[in-house]
Design a protein around this motif. Sequence first.
Motif, PDB file in Angstrom:
ATOM      1  N   ILE A 148     -15.265 -93.196   9.668  1.00  0.00           N
ATOM      2  CA  ILE A 148     -16.947 -93.655   9.092  1.00  0.00           C
ATOM      3  C   ILE A 148     -17.733 -92.165   9.214  1.00  0.00           C
ATOM      4  O   ILE A 148     -17.532 -91.934  10.523  1.00  0.00           O
ATOM      5  CB  ILE A 148     -16.940 -94.730  10.277  1.00  0.00           C
ATOM      6  N   VAL A 149     -18.298 -92.381   8.458  1.00  0.00           N
ATOM      7  CA  VAL A 149     -19.504 -91.202   8.504  1.00  0.00           C
ATOM      8  C   VAL A 149     -20.667 -91.670   8.112  1.00  0.00           C
ATOM      9  O   VAL A 149     -21.216 -92.620   8.191  1.00  0.00           O
ATOM     10  CB  VAL A 149     -19.167 -89.825   7.230  1.00  0.00           C
ATOM     11  N   PHE A 150     -22.055 -91.310   9.310  1.00  0.00           N
ATOM     12  CA  PHE A 150     -22.804 -91.314   8.432  1.00  0.00           C
ATOM     13  C   PHE A 150     -24.167 -89.760   8.467  1.00  0.00           C
ATOM     14  O   PHE A 150     -24.044 -88.977   9.278  1.00  0.00           O
ATOM     15  CB  PHE A 150     -23.710 -91.699  10.437  1.00  0.00           C
ATOM     16  N   GLN A 151     -24.499 -90.151   7.374  1.00  0.00           N
ATOM     17  CA  GLN A 151     -25.307 -88.868   6.866  1.00  0.00           C
ATOM     18  C   GLN A 151     -26.666 -89.431   7.219  1.00  0.00           C
ATOM     19  O   GLN A 151     -26.872 -89.580   8.006  1.00  0.00           O
ATOM     20  CB  GLN A 151     -25.589 -89.142   5.436  1.00  0.00           C
ATOM     21  N   PRO A 152     -27.325 -87.906   7.714  1.00  0.00           N
ATOM     22  CA  PRO A 152     -28.810 -87.724   8.079  1.00  0.00           C
ATOM     23  C   PRO A 152     -29.864 -88.916   7.303  1.00  0.00           C
ATOM     24  O   PRO A 152     -29.758 -88.434   6.202  1.00  0.00           O
ATOM     25  CB  PRO A 152     -28.875 -86.031   7.766  1.00  0.00           C
ATOM     26  N   ASP A 153     -30.605 -89.012   8.097  1.00  0.00           N
ATOM     27  CA  ASP A 153     -31.275 -89.726   7.817  1.00  0.00           C
ATOM     28  C   ASP A 153     -31.240 -91.057   7.238  1.00  0.00           C
ATOM     29  O   ASP A 153     -31.499 -91.400   5.899  1.00  0.00           O
ATOM     30  CB  ASP A 153     -32.477 -88.806   7.190  1.00  0.00           C
ATOM     31  N   THR A 154     -29.999 -91.513   6.717  1.00  0.00           N
ATOM     32  CA  THR A 154     -29.504 -92.593   6.317  1.00  0.00           C
ATOM     33  C   THR A 154     -28.488 -93.781   7.345  1.00  0.00           C
ATOM     34  O   THR A 154     -27.315 -93.464   7.580  1.00  0.00           O
ATOM     35  CB  THR A 154     -28.469 -92.493   5.123  1.00  0.00           C
ATOM     36  N   PRO A 155     -29.292 -94.620   7.655  1.00  0.00           N
ATOM     37  CA  PRO A 155     -28.596 -95.570   8.596  1.00  0.00           C
ATOM     38  C   PRO A 155     -27.292 -96.154   7.688  1.00  0.00           C
ATOM     39  O   PRO A 155     -26.664 -96.751   8.882  1.00  0.00           O
ATOM     40  CB  PRO A 155     -29.795 -97.135   8.373  1.00  0.00           C
ATOM     41  N   ARG A 177     -13.794 -91.179  13.562  1.00  0.00           N
ATOM     42  CA  ARG A 177     -12.746 -91.186  13.354  1.00  0.00           C
ATOM     43  C   ARG A 177     -11.453 -91.980  14.527  1.00  0.00           C
ATOM     44  O   ARG A 177     -12.302 -92.610  15.738  1.00  0.00           O
ATOM     45  CB  ARG A 177     -11.771 -89.315  13.759  1.00  0.00           C
ATOM     46  N   LEU A 178     -10.504 -92.578  13.652  1.00  0.00           N
ATOM     47  CA  LEU A 178      -9.912 -93.728  14.476  1.00  0.00           C
ATOM     48  C   LEU A 178      -8.706 -93.129  14.872  1.00  0.00           C
ATOM     49  O   LEU A 178      -7.287 -92.776  14.601  1.00  0.00           O
ATOM     50  CB  LEU A 178      -9.855 -94.745  13.667  1.00  0.00           C
ATOM     51  N   TYR A 179      -7.733 -94.624  16.304  1.00  0.00           N
ATOM     52  CA  TYR A 179      -6.919 -94.138  17.025  1.00  0.00           C
ATOM     53  C   TYR A 179      -6.251 -95.348  16.643  1.00  0.00           C
ATOM     54  O   TYR A 179      -6.629 -96.924  17.754  1.00  0.00           O
ATOM     55  CB  TYR A 179      -6.779 -93.587  17.625  1.00  0.00           C
ATOM     56  N   TYR A 192     -11.926 -95.386  19.198  1.00  0.00           N
ATOM     57  CA  TYR A 192     -12.516 -94.344  18.279  1.00  0.00           C
ATOM     58  C   TYR A 192     -12.967 -93.391  18.715  1.00  0.00           C
ATOM     59  O   TYR A 192     -13.325 -93.335  20.225  1.00  0.00           O
ATOM     60  CB  TYR A 192     -14.504 -95.385  18.129  1.00  0.00           C
ATOM     61  N   ARG A 193     -13.462 -91.749  17.904  1.00  0.00           N
ATOM     62  CA  ARG A 193     -13.649 -90.756  18.717  1.00  0.00           C
ATOM     63  C   ARG A 193     -14.761 -90.412  18.076  1.00  0.00           C
ATOM     64  O   ARG A 193     -15.086 -90.728  16.420  1.00  0.00           O
ATOM     65  CB  ARG A 193     -12.831 -89.640  18.687  1.00  0.00           C
ATOM     66  N   ILE A 194     -16.067 -90.604  18.864  1.00  0.00           N
ATOM     67  CA  ILE A 194     -17.418 -89.730  18.158  1.00  0.00           C
ATOM     68  C   ILE A 194     -18.046 -88.172  17.931  1.00  0.00           C
ATOM     69  O   ILE A 194     -17.908 -87.936  19.313  1.00  0.00           O
ATOM     70  CB  ILE A 194     -18.401 -91.290  18.063  1.00  0.00           C
ATOM     71  N   SER A 195     -18.249 -87.737  16.937  1.00  0.00           N
ATOM     72  CA  SER A 195     -18.136 -86.704  16.994  1.00  0.00           C
ATOM     73  C   SER A 195     -19.124 -86.130  16.472  1.00  0.00           C
ATOM     74  O   SER A 195     -19.523 -86.591  15.389  1.00  0.00           O
ATOM     75  CB  SER A 195     -17.634 -85.553  16.405  1.00  0.00           C
ATOM     76  N   TRP A 196     -20.087 -85.287  17.040  1.00  0.00           N
ATOM     77  CA  TRP A 196     -21.607 -84.460  15.864  1.00  0.00           C
ATOM     78  C   TRP A 196     -21.329 -83.416  16.219  1.00  0.00           C
ATOM     79  O   TRP A 196     -22.002 -82.795  17.596  1.00  0.00           O
ATOM     80  CB  TRP A 196     -22.468 -86.043  16.270  1.00  0.00           C
ATOM     81  N   ARG A 197     -21.700 -82.179  15.182  1.00  0.00           N
ATOM     82  CA  ARG A 197     -22.351 -80.763  16.071  1.00  0.00           C
ATOM     83  C   ARG A 197     -21.735 -80.085  16.947  1.00  0.00           C
ATOM     84  O   ARG A 197     -21.719 -79.533  17.608  1.00  0.00           O
ATOM     85  CB  ARG A 197     -23.869 -80.826  16.730  1.00  0.00           C
ATOM     86  N   VAL A 202     -14.114 -89.940  23.420  1.00  0.00           N
ATOM     87  CA  VAL A 202     -14.000 -90.918  22.963  1.00  0.00           C
ATOM     88  C   VAL A 202     -14.013 -92.336  23.169  1.00  0.00           C
ATOM     89  O   VAL A 202     -14.081 -92.049  25.069  1.00  0.00           O
ATOM     90  CB  VAL A 202     -11.999 -90.009  23.298  1.00  0.00           C
ATOM     91  N   PHE A 203     -13.265 -93.360  22.644  1.00  0.00           N
ATOM     92  CA  PHE A 203     -13.881 -94.624  23.374  1.00  0.00           C
ATOM     93  C   PHE A 203     -11.993 -95.390  23.537  1.00  0.00           C
ATOM     94  O   PHE A 203     -11.681 -95.208  22.747  1.00  0.00           O
ATOM     95  CB  PHE A 203     -15.275 -95.733  22.491  1.00  0.00           C
ATOM     96  N   ALA A 204     -11.940 -96.017  24.622  1.00  0.00           N
ATOM     97  CA  ALA A 204     -10.398 -95.594  24.920  1.00  0.00           C
ATOM     98  C   ALA A 204     -10.010 -97.109  25.753  1.00  0.00           C
ATOM     99  O   ALA A 204      -9.183 -97.184  26.846  1.00  0.00           O
ATOM    100  CB  ALA A 204      -9.463 -94.729  25.356  1.00  0.00           C
TER     101      ALA A 204
END
Length: 317
Positions: A148-155, A177-179, A192-197, A202-204
């Motif tokens: 899953i990807v979020f572009q800047p300034d796009t909800p 990313r997902l496991y 879930y692994r949420i990454s930015w900059r 990781v939410f396990a």
Amino acid sequence: MRKMADEFRVKFWGVRGSYPVPGPSTIYYGGNTTCVEVRVGGHLIILDAGTGIIGLGYQLLHQYEATGEPIFATILFSHTHHDHTQGFPFFRPAYLGSSTLYMFGPKMFREDLKEAIARAMLPPSFPVELGELNSLKIIRNIEESEVIVFQPDTPEPLVWNIYRQDHTPGPDQVEIRLYKGYSHPKDGILIYRISWRGHSLVFASDTEGYVGDDARLINFTRGADLLIHDAQYTEEEYARGPRPKQGYGHSTPQMAVQVARLAGVKQLVLFHHDPHHDDAQIAAIEREAQRIFPNTIAAREGLELTIPLGAEMAGSS
């Protein structure tokens, strides 16, 4: 003060497993079931929709009433067991026609995520059906092969297949990313692994360790700033009590610590507390885990962490 778009912030609204436990013995850590708010790169991501999401919903409603800005939120379900979905029918933004909710989760027992949520709200279980909620709801299954990807300034989140689409994240994109974990009965869960900059959490939740360690989870978690890991049972409850919980799909704090240590994470949060554990028991579990992995904290309602982790990492609101 930084703008919200420049924040990577985590807030805990529900930290319990199984069922809610309000009362005087759970005041400090809280009694609501699983829900974590993540604000990252200007996006609102909600991890699971246990009863903790109810309080988050009222906060979002107050913000909407004060600013008039419509609510955009992405809800990620680890799985559809009751303690991870039971708060959604009471999530007030879902009743607003101006709200847009993107909802992702695994297909379980050949049932789509939308079907599972809708079934839980059918009469006589609940007086309002999923389709009667006024918000715009985009609900779809998500698989380990997708990102899953979020572009800047796009909800609106985009979903890409990691094997069929060339994806190179930009510097300001949020990537999830997902496991797929198989240790939780009876159809597994998503982690879930949420990454930015260059930073990540990781939410396990609802995962159980393996003999010889969970190598796949360790690799998935490697180098994360923050690991939120299931730690429902003590070692005594897990393996040696009158009713051992081995095979129930939940971890001990020692299992969580082992993943954090081998994956080289910066901070571990013990999560999904057993409903039978009162504040004193959780505090004792936290102290014991800290002796092995000092950067450990037990999740509590209202706890806020900012990534990258700094002096404010253990603050609460």
